[in-house]
Design a protein around this motif. Sequence first.
Motif, mmCIF file in Angstrom:
data_model
loop_
_atom_site.group_PDB
_atom_site.id
_atom_site.type_symbol
_atom_site.label_atom_id
_atom_site.label_comp_id
_atom_site.label_asym_id
_atom_site.label_seq_id
_atom_site.Cartn_x
_atom_site.Cartn_y
_atom_site.Cartn_z
ATOM 1 N N ASP A 58 -1.389 51.702 -6.744
ATOM 2 C CA ASP A 58 -1.770 51.325 -5.383
ATOM 3 C C ASP A 58 -3.298 51.325 -5.308
ATOM 4 N N LEU A 59 -3.902 50.133 -5.252
ATOM 5 C CA LEU A 59 -5.357 50.003 -5.278
ATOM 6 C C LEU A 59 -6.029 50.714 -4.107
ATOM 7 N N ALA A 60 -5.456 50.599 -2.909
ATOM 8 C CA ALA A 60 -6.069 51.191 -1.725
ATOM 9 C C ALA A 60 -6.051 52.716 -1.783
ATOM 10 N N THR A 61 -4.945 53.281 -2.231
ATOM 11 C CA THR A 61 -4.841 54.738 -2.333
ATOM 12 C C THR A 61 -5.849 55.289 -3.328
ATOM 13 N N ASN A 62 -5.968 54.638 -4.466
ATOM 14 C CA ASN A 62 -6.916 55.091 -5.486
ATOM 15 C C ASN A 62 -8.353 54.964 -4.997
ATOM 16 N N TYR A 63 -8.647 53.879 -4.282
ATOM 17 C CA TYR A 63 -10.000 53.711 -3.742
ATOM 18 C C TYR A 63 -10.327 54.831 -2.751
ATOM 19 N N ALA A 64 -9.370 55.182 -1.919
ATOM 20 C CA ALA A 64 -9.589 56.259 -0.950
ATOM 21 C C ALA A 64 -9.881 57.581 -1.650
ATOM 22 N N SER A 67 -13.422 57.396 -3.097
ATOM 23 C CA SER A 67 -14.397 57.514 -2.016
ATOM 24 C C SER A 67 -14.572 58.965 -1.581
ATOM 25 N N SER A 88 -8.914 52.777 -10.896
ATOM 26 C CA SER A 88 -8.517 51.958 -9.745
ATOM 27 C C SER A 88 -7.037 51.616 -9.727
ATOM 28 N N ILE A 108 -12.002 43.823 -6.095
ATOM 29 C CA ILE A 108 -11.829 45.242 -6.442
ATOM 30 C C ILE A 108 -13.163 45.855 -6.828
ATOM 31 N N GLY A 111 -15.713 46.197 -4.115
ATOM 32 C CA GLY A 111 -15.492 47.361 -3.265
ATOM 33 C C GLY A 111 -16.160 48.606 -3.824
ATOM 34 N N TYR A 112 -16.098 48.774 -5.134
ATOM 35 C CA TYR A 112 -16.728 49.951 -5.765
ATOM 36 C C TYR A 112 -18.251 49.806 -5.801
#
Length: 323
Positions: A58-64, A67, A88, A108, A111-112
């Motif tokens: 899950d890209l969004a979960t990993n980004y959170a 962060s 990611s 992706i 975003g980073y």
Amino acid sequence: MGFCLQNVTYYKPTLSPTHFKISIAHQSATVRAISADASTMAVNSVRVAAAQMTSINDLATNYATCSRLVKEAALAGAKLVCFPENFSFVGAKDGESLKIAEPLDGPIMKGYCALARESNMWLSLGGFQERGSDDAHLCNTHVLIDDAGNIRSTYRKMHMFDVNVPGGAVYKESSFTDAGKEIVAMDSPFGRLGLTVCYDLRFPELYQQLRFHHGAEVLLVPAAFTKVTGEAHWEILLRARAIETQCYVIAAAQAGKHSEKRESYGDTLIIDPWGTVIGRLPDRVSTGIAVADIDFSLIESVRTKMPISQHRKPIEFWKQASV
């Protein structure tokens, strides 16, 4: 020699006979120097963080998660955060990583880059799924981003993990990954960095090249070691690479169960040029950061007292000796 504040561990390298410790007071790290040259040492060091996490598909979960860890590192005074391989995305099924692979100028990675810029932090992003030579291949790419959000360097993993793990799964990374062919080192505020990824760790020639031919001072080893291989070899290999190159080693690791089929060993480490572990999370599989100081005077001291760069035999010597 470490003290833990929540899930952040602080360390300061030891240089005998001059000793330093970091103590945590009022939720801030204060360097207490015990020697007369403490002020010089403080100027000659920089704080870094190594992140540990359990990435999922899950890209969004990993980004959170990334962060949040960047914010923790900033509060701890770090200026560089090193993330593990596959930070990611970790696929739960075969082929998922190929589906999400994209170029370095895709959304992706953008975003980073924004995360680095907004947090004023350098990011080492190990093991990004970069789109490969065709739809059936990707590159396992280590991306270094500066604090302005610019991609400063990229390294594509050379050594493919094609292994039948004893008592574990069979891996065939080369079936979907293009192997890199270039050694990568670059100057930064944290010393001259040598970029590698995971399975590279088992091939000392790469690290010898980074130190003795490319001038590396700090070796970055983002990884997702399996539980079986990690238990057997992870720490000893990392300490060996630090000792034989007289470099700092920052090894950010994936940890715990990503899915029913995949589990990583964890144990994120920061190791000094003498081979001493100076940064480590208290829990091998927790999510968090280890923090330590890169002390440039320690690098110089170790290399001066044991000048292995002067004692090494050139490749021509070994060619002649084998005749």
